[in-house]
Write a protein that holds these residues in place. Structure first.
Motif, short mmCIF file in Angstrom:
data_model
loop_
_atom_site.label_atom_id
_atom_site.label_comp_id
_atom_site.label_asym_id
_atom_site.label_seq_id
_atom_site.Cartn_x
_atom_site.Cartn_y
_atom_site.Cartn_z
N SER A 11 5.21 7.78 -8.44
CA SER A 11 3.96 7.59 -7.76
C SER A 11 3.35 9.12 -7.41
CB SER A 11 4.24 6.92 -6.34
OG SER A 11 5.42 7.52 -5.64
N CYS A 13 2.61 10.32 -4.72
CA CYS A 13 3.64 10.98 -3.44
C CYS A 13 4.95 11.68 -3.92
CB CYS A 13 3.71 9.86 -2.23
SG CYS A 13 4.65 8.78 -2.64
N ARG A 65 2.36 -0.17 -7.52
CA ARG A 65 3.71 -0.20 -6.45
C ARG A 65 3.86 -1.29 -5.63
NH1 ARG A 65 3.26 4.38 -2.16
NH2 ARG A 65 2.43 5.52 -3.74
N ASP A 73 7.52 0.12 -1.96
CA ASP A 73 7.33 1.28 -0.96
C ASP A 73 7.76 0.57 0.47
OD1 ASP A 73 6.24 3.01 0.88
OD2 ASP A 73 4.73 3.73 -0.48
N ASN A 78 1.19 2.06 2.99
CA ASN A 78 1.05 3.04 1.71
C ASN A 78 0.36 1.70 0.90
OD1 ASN A 78 1.74 5.37 2.53
ND2 ASN A 78 3.76 5.15 1.80
N TYR A 79 0.37 0.60 1.24
CA TYR A 79 -0.10 -0.35 0.45
C TYR A 79 -1.76 -0.53 0.82
CZ TYR A 79 4.27 -1.86 -0.87
OH TYR A 79 5.79 -1.86 -1.58
N ARG A 80 -2.51 0.33 0.00
CA ARG A 80 -3.95 0.28 0.19
C ARG A 80 -4.71 1.06 -0.95
NH1 ARG A 80 -2.92 4.94 4.29
NH2 ARG A 80 -4.31 6.63 3.41
N ILE A 83 -4.44 4.81 -2.04
CA ILE A 83 -3.13 5.18 -2.16
C ILE A 83 -2.84 4.63 -3.76
CG2 ILE A 83 -0.64 4.91 -1.98
CD1 ILE A 83 -1.74 6.51 0.21
N TYR A 84 -2.95 3.29 -4.15
CA TYR A 84 -2.96 2.74 -5.65
C TYR A 84 -3.78 3.75 -6.43
CZ TYR A 84 -1.54 -1.40 -3.17
OH TYR A 84 -1.15 -2.29 -2.24
N ASP A 87 -2.06 6.80 -7.32
CA ASP A 87 -0.85 6.45 -8.27
C ASP A 87 -1.45 6.20 -9.79
OD1 ASP A 87 0.79 6.39 -6.25
OD2 ASP A 87 0.99 4.15 -6.16
#
Length: 121
Positions: A11, A13, A65, A73, A78-80, A83-84, A87
């Motif tokens: 990912s 991060c 993710r 995660d 971090n599910y937005r 962030i995607y 990745d």
């Protein structure tokens, strides 16, 4: 069924191992398409489409993710889409792809729009 190779990548991060299907094109110069699924879906959603597009195009089809074969995660924040999108840029960088067409359904469309915004700024 079109054949694909499994591709594992980190990912943006660096904390998660994510998964993507990589359907090679008929030639090394085949243009790449990044296909991104909806909120509760996974890469298998695009298998019927891959039957038609694999060959003339190289298809990169990730499990976003927390879905499919990608790691979950533990941080809900971090599910937005931004962030995607990070990745997805990490995926393209890992595959050494400088450009790709973007196709997304539902959440995948939001990720595509986020990627276009980030790339333009």
């Amino acid at each position: 069924m079109a054949d694909y190779r499994e591709y594992r990548f980190r990912s943006a991060c660096g904390a998660l191992e994510l998964f993507a299907r990589d359907y090679p094109g008929n030639s090394p110069a085949a243009p790449a398409l990044l296909l991104m699924h909806g909120l509760t879906r996974n890469s298998a959603d695009f298998e019927p489409m891959a039957q038609w597009l694999a060959g003339p195009y190289r298809l990169i089809v990730p499990d976003i993710r927390g879905r499919g074969l990608s790691q979950r995660d533990p941080v809900p924040a971090n599910y937005r889409p931004d962030i995607y999108a990070g990745d997805m840029f990490a995926l393209l960088d890992g595959l050494r792809l400088d450009q790709a067409g973007l196709i997304g359904t539902s959440m995948g469309g939001m990720i595509a729009m986020t990627m276009a915004f980030i790339a333009a700024n």
